[in-house]
Motif scaffolding. Sequence first.
Motif, PDB file in Angstrom:
ATOM      1  N   ASN A 121      -7.997   6.167   8.285  1.00 38.61           N
ATOM      2  CA  ASN A 121      -8.017   5.015   9.615  1.00 38.61           C
ATOM      3  C   ASN A 121      -6.767   4.178   9.437  1.00 38.61           C
ATOM      4  O   ASN A 121      -6.753   3.280   8.979  1.00 38.61           O
ATOM      5  N   PRO A 122      -5.584   4.989   9.537  1.00 34.15           N
ATOM      6  CA  PRO A 122      -4.237   4.434   9.342  1.00 34.15           C
ATOM      7  C   PRO A 122      -4.134   3.275  10.587  1.00 34.15           C
ATOM      8  O   PRO A 122      -3.495   2.161  10.254  1.00 34.15           O
ATOM      9  N   SER A 123      -4.642   3.469  11.638  1.00 33.42           N
ATOM     10  CA  SER A 123      -4.539   2.587  12.748  1.00 33.42           C
ATOM     11  C   SER A 123      -5.277   1.221  12.606  1.00 33.42           C
ATOM     12  O   SER A 123      -4.623   0.200  12.950  1.00 33.42           O
ATOM     13  N   SER A 124      -6.101   0.950  11.376  1.00 38.24           N
ATOM     14  CA  SER A 124      -6.895  -0.162  11.157  1.00 38.24           C
ATOM     15  C   SER A 124      -6.321  -0.807   9.924  1.00 38.24           C
ATOM     16  O   SER A 124      -6.900  -1.884   9.395  1.00 38.24           O
ATOM     17  N   VAL A 125      -5.069  -0.492   9.258  1.00 42.99           N
ATOM     18  CA  VAL A 125      -4.666  -0.631   8.143  1.00 42.99           C
ATOM     19  C   VAL A 125      -3.683  -1.693   8.415  1.00 42.99           C
ATOM     20  O   VAL A 125      -2.672  -1.555   9.141  1.00 42.99           O
ATOM     21  N   LYS A 126      -3.861  -2.914   7.573  1.00 39.86           N
ATOM     22  CA  LYS A 126      -2.660  -3.900   7.750  1.00 39.86           C
ATOM     23  C   LYS A 126      -1.461  -3.738   6.773  1.00 39.86           C
ATOM     24  O   LYS A 126      -1.398  -4.372   5.569  1.00 39.86           O
ATOM     25  N   PHE A 127      -0.592  -2.597   7.113  1.00 37.43           N
ATOM     26  CA  PHE A 127       0.498  -2.191   6.247  1.00 37.43           C
ATOM     27  C   PHE A 127       1.389  -3.299   5.795  1.00 37.43           C
ATOM     28  O   PHE A 127       1.888  -3.366   4.754  1.00 37.43           O
ATOM     29  N   ALA A 128       1.740  -4.008   6.794  1.00 39.80           N
ATOM     30  CA  ALA A 128       2.776  -4.951   6.759  1.00 39.80           C
ATOM     31  C   ALA A 128       2.297  -6.100   5.706  1.00 39.80           C
ATOM     32  O   ALA A 128       3.234  -6.579   5.018  1.00 39.80           O
ATOM     33  N   GLU A 129       1.119  -6.593   5.666  1.00 38.96           N
ATOM     34  CA  GLU A 129       0.581  -7.491   4.754  1.00 38.96           C
ATOM     35  C   GLU A 129       0.286  -7.164   3.208  1.00 38.96           C
ATOM     36  O   GLU A 129       0.443  -7.777   2.307  1.00 38.96           O
ATOM     37  N   MET A 130       0.561  -5.842   3.036  1.00 36.43           N
ATOM     38  CA  MET A 130       0.401  -5.210   1.673  1.00 36.43           C
ATOM     39  C   MET A 130       1.926  -4.466   1.095  1.00 36.43           C
ATOM     40  O   MET A 130       1.741  -4.348   0.117  1.00 36.43           O
ATOM     41  N   ALA A 131       2.964  -4.555   1.928  1.00 38.23           N
ATOM     42  CA  ALA A 131       4.097  -4.188   1.852  1.00 38.23           C
ATOM     43  C   ALA A 131       4.853  -4.906   0.329  1.00 38.23           C
ATOM     44  O   ALA A 131       5.093  -4.079  -0.514  1.00 38.23           O
ATOM     45  N   ASN A 132       4.969  -6.069   0.501  1.00 38.35           N
ATOM     46  CA  ASN A 132       5.447  -6.848  -0.653  1.00 38.35           C
ATOM     47  C   ASN A 132       4.596  -6.790  -1.879  1.00 38.35           C
ATOM     48  O   ASN A 132       5.317  -6.599  -2.979  1.00 38.35           O
ATOM     49  N   ILE A 133       3.236  -6.600  -1.574  1.00 38.37           N
ATOM     50  CA  ILE A 133       2.522  -6.322  -3.015  1.00 38.37           C
ATOM     51  C   ILE A 133       3.013  -5.230  -3.717  1.00 38.37           C
ATOM     52  O   ILE A 133       3.020  -5.351  -5.011  1.00 38.37           O
ATOM     53  N   LEU A 134       2.882  -4.212  -2.772  1.00 33.93           N
ATOM     54  CA  LEU A 134       3.298  -2.675  -3.486  1.00 33.93           C
ATOM     55  C   LEU A 134       4.970  -2.998  -3.983  1.00 33.93           C
ATOM     56  O   LEU A 134       5.236  -2.310  -5.204  1.00 33.93           O
ATOM     57  N   VAL A 135       5.621  -3.822  -3.485  1.00 28.66           N
ATOM     58  CA  VAL A 135       7.207  -3.728  -4.013  1.00 28.66           C
ATOM     59  C   VAL A 135       7.148  -4.259  -5.496  1.00 28.66           C
ATOM     60  O   VAL A 135       7.816  -3.826  -6.167  1.00 28.66           O
ATOM     61  N   ILE A 136       6.288  -5.402  -5.450  1.00 34.54           N
ATOM     62  CA  ILE A 136       6.194  -6.008  -6.878  1.00 34.54           C
ATOM     63  C   ILE A 136       5.904  -4.961  -7.919  1.00 34.54           C
ATOM     64  O   ILE A 136       6.311  -4.916  -9.051  1.00 34.54           O
ATOM     65  N   HIS A 137       4.781  -4.384  -7.270  1.00 34.12           N
ATOM     66  CA  HIS A 137       4.063  -3.652  -8.551  1.00 34.12           C
ATOM     67  C   HIS A 137       4.757  -2.234  -8.810  1.00 34.12           C
ATOM     68  O   HIS A 137       4.644  -1.494  -9.866  1.00 34.12           O
ATOM     69  N   CYS A 138       5.710  -1.786  -7.820  1.00 35.73           N
ATOM     70  CA  CYS A 138       6.549  -0.647  -7.939  1.00 35.73           C
ATOM     71  C   CYS A 138       7.686  -1.020  -9.064  1.00 35.73           C
ATOM     72  O   CYS A 138       8.232   0.052  -9.527  1.00 35.73           O
ATOM     73  N   GLN A 139       7.781  -1.961  -9.429  1.00 41.07           N
ATOM     74  CA  GLN A 139       8.668  -2.517 -10.709  1.00 41.07           C
ATOM     75  C   GLN A 139       7.867  -3.017 -11.856  1.00 41.07           C
ATOM     76  O   GLN A 139       8.316  -3.374 -12.895  1.00 41.07           O
ATOM     77  N   ALA A 140       6.725  -2.563 -11.972  1.00 39.11           N
ATOM     78  CA  ALA A 140       6.041  -3.061 -13.181  1.00 39.11           C
ATOM     79  C   ALA A 140       6.454  -2.031 -14.291  1.00 39.11           C
ATOM     80  O   ALA A 140       6.902  -1.162 -14.245  1.00 39.11           O
ATOM     81  N   ALA A 141       6.392  -2.776 -15.361  1.00 37.09           N
ATOM     82  CA  ALA A 141       6.729  -2.295 -16.830  1.00 37.09           C
ATOM     83  C   ALA A 141       5.629  -1.142 -17.177  1.00 37.09           C
ATOM     84  O   ALA A 141       5.774  -0.313 -17.920  1.00 37.09           O
ATOM     85  N   ASP A 142       4.353  -1.246 -16.839  1.00 35.84           N
ATOM     86  CA  ASP A 142       3.340  -0.619 -17.150  1.00 35.84           C
ATOM     87  C   ASP A 142       3.505   0.824 -16.436  1.00 35.84           C
ATOM     88  O   ASP A 142       3.597   0.790 -14.953  1.00 35.84           O
ATOM     89  N   ASP A 143       3.486   2.102 -16.893  1.00 31.10           N
ATOM     90  CA  ASP A 143       3.870   3.245 -16.185  1.00 31.10           C
ATOM     91  C   ASP A 143       2.780   3.580 -15.218  1.00 31.10           C
ATOM     92  O   ASP A 143       3.084   4.234 -13.966  1.00 31.10           O
ATOM     93  N   LEU A 144       1.214   3.452 -15.420  1.00 29.50           N
ATOM     94  CA  LEU A 144       0.182   3.694 -14.590  1.00 29.50           C
ATOM     95  C   LEU A 144       0.252   3.044 -13.427  1.00 29.50           C
ATOM     96  O   LEU A 144       0.278   3.271 -12.172  1.00 29.50           O
ATOM     97  N   ILE A 145       0.682   1.515 -13.459  1.00 32.81           N
ATOM     98  CA  ILE A 145       0.653   0.567 -12.370  1.00 32.81           C
ATOM     99  C   ILE A 145       1.841   1.119 -11.291  1.00 32.81           C
ATOM    100  O   ILE A 145       1.736   1.364 -10.251  1.00 32.81           O
ATOM    101  N   GLN A 146       2.983   1.451 -12.173  1.00 33.85           N
ATOM    102  CA  GLN A 146       4.116   1.781 -11.467  1.00 33.85           C
ATOM    103  C   GLN A 146       4.042   3.097 -10.528  1.00 33.85           C
ATOM    104  O   GLN A 146       4.425   3.143  -9.413  1.00 33.85           O
ATOM    105  N   LEU A 147       3.417   4.115 -11.191  1.00 35.07           N
ATOM    106  CA  LEU A 147       3.137   5.335 -10.611  1.00 35.07           C
ATOM    107  C   LEU A 147       2.144   5.078  -9.383  1.00 35.07           C
ATOM    108  O   LEU A 147       2.418   5.710  -8.229  1.00 35.07           O
ATOM    109  N   THR A 148       1.075   4.487  -9.668  1.00 38.56           N
ATOM    110  CA  THR A 148       0.012   4.230  -8.564  1.00 38.56           C
ATOM    111  C   THR A 148       0.772   3.540  -7.434  1.00 38.56           C
ATOM    112  O   THR A 148       0.498   3.872  -6.396  1.00 38.56           O
TER     113      THR A 148
END
Length: 775
Positions: free
Chosen positions: A250-277
């Motif tokens: 259901n991509p049309s009902s997803v609030k992508f914009a509100e979660m973008a910065n959250i993903l940006v932060i965790h894409c830089q995590a030191a933990d490999d599992l967090i970063q990969l996910t």
Amino acid sequence: MNAERDLSPLTPGVVRALTDKLYEKRKVAALEIEKLVREFVAQNNTSQIKHVIQILSQEFALSQHPHSRKGGLIGLAACSIALGKDSGLYLKELIEPVLTCFNDADSRLRYYACEALYNIVKVARGSVLPHFNVLFDGLSKLAADPDPNVKSGSELLDRLLKDIVTESNQFDLVGFIPLLRERIYSNNQYARQFIISWILVLESVPDINLLDYLPEILDGLFQILGDNSKEIRKMCEVALGEFLKEIKKNPSSVKFAEMANILVIHCQAADDLIQLTAMCWMREFIQLAGRVMLPYSSGILTAVLPCLSYDDRKKNIKEVANVCNQSLMKLVIPEDDEMDEAKPSMAIPAEATSEESLSKPEAVTTVGVTSLNQIVFFPCSCERIQVTLNLDGIVQVLDYHLSDTSIGMMTRIAVLKWLYHLYIKTPRKMFRHTDSLFPILLRTLSDESDEVILKDLELLAEIASSPAGQTEEGHGPSDGSDVRPGPVELHVPARAGQLSFSSTKGLECSPSTPTMNSYFYKFMINLLKRFSSERKLLEARGAFIIRQLCLLLNAENIFHSMADILLREEDLKFASTMVHTLNTILLTSSELFQLRNQLKDLKTPESRNLFCCLYRSWCHNPVTTVSLCFLTQNYKHAYDLIQKFGDLEVTVDFLTEVDKLVQLIECPIFTYLRLQLLDVKNNPYLIKALYGLLMLLPQSSAFQLLSHRLQCVPNPELMQTTDNTKPSTSFKRTAASDIDYTELLQHFEKVQNKHLEARHQRAGRAEQLDRRVVL
């Protein structure tokens, strides 16, 4: 407690039994209370029911005496059992005192409280849902209880409550989310496990749309993913995986914009599992949401670019990051160059990337953009996406990563690809950043990687040739005045116009070549400045860089402009070295085959103009000047130049260059010259010039080589043919009438006098320095 105190309708015997230390006696009292409450229910005597609950709550469950509290808890449970389906009318009064006992210091009492609440909830079932938040809050505390019995009891209650929520369609998700958002940041392992288990349950209920509130809890989920417990990490992985499946459906009902910065932060995590996910989520977001993600490009690039240089230990992260990078790059379109950041952004439809992508838009709603870093989304029924490309932020991130010397090679290549892509798609906006990017792009030419240098040259070539780089009215930074000064600068005399080929004329491209923009000449000046300040770069990569530029740009323009700049260079030693490098490239590089052919015949005014421009700069190096005359078949002028060599200071370097020229004459480049030796009658000055070189050389291998070649020149009388009526024209070529060779020869003498004077000055300074050392 004073047993004689009037606690009617409870009898004194019941009161004494409730406060007894023995569980069996308290249980008997609870049965009596249950019987009493049943009678009140049959009589519909609500006042007495409330009174009994109040007594059990205030006088027993909240008492200071532990046995009284235990009696109150079992009594309240008995009331609930007696009330049956009517217990929902009194749940607030029944639950609150029990929950208070959850905080009791006595573990046994906490266990009894858990047991009592289990019985209350079991009877009330769905009626407890209005009180779900307080129940959840209490259970979350018991989940982390140190006593195993209490924890076991809370788990039973937890399962019961989950069953009730699962089978009900009246769960208040809106009211629950704030509590979930607060509790999800707990650091206790058991509390985290409790939270994740509830998220999984709520996710599985069809009537509960937890996806709408995912932005509220996504950050907390990623933090739990880094827990030390493998079991908790696995549970969190499952929860995130379920959410991602739902997002894809259901991509049309997803609030992508509100979660973008959250993903940006965790894409830089030191933990490999967090970063990969997080990186996997980012990949899906970019592919599903399309241009909705563009306003967050700078943050995404900050997270993704460093991952591109990971080694095989983080191969999975690197591969996903590469997909993110490529997908994000594709979102930039030429229309972004037409949008004005100062105005409301245009409506751009989301790109359909799969069958599950966003549906086609039907309406347009304007998005208010308050700044380059802030995009405001207004709720609307349409699915047309409003975005503004924050080019300033993207360029800033790219500049930072390119300037960081510790960054990996693949990251630098990706940065250069990004910049090149932006100059292709949004040239007008990108040229606003060119002056700030130019220094770092020039420094990148000193990179250790050939691949990085190639990408850098592609980018610089695009900047130098793009029509968007032509400034208004033709006034560009051609004089290099706005270039940041380096350790060594190319000095341009103020009265350069005194030269017959002035600065202005040198800048003009010949009609046969494409016109470069105002940054082309600036690039040439800065490139030569770079070579001047970094001689190692010139020696190691100079030929490679210039050859690649000749492929990417127009070779004639490059040589014409460099010759013009070197003509006015005050560092004569560098000018001589640079001319020698350019001459070697001109004579030996396959990339310059067409330019050599153009110069070989001098048939057009453009080719003769180029020859004169090159000649004047080539005069910085006598031997290269002769080789240019050989290339252009100006043999008489070559002979005249060699006659002047007798007045020059013959050094080892000079003889070495003559040696190299002899070697070049034997190469395929000069096949036509060697064949012209057969026509002795029409090429006497060619033979004289070669004999002149022979006389300059000492007895060496080059001397022997050239001597053997000249011994092969045939006797003119033996070469006579029977038909003497027609003049031989096989190799004859008249000199270009519009070239003043006398003036060129005078220019050569003038330049060589400057070099001689400069050498004397350097020798004098060296002698003075030696004297100071002796003193």
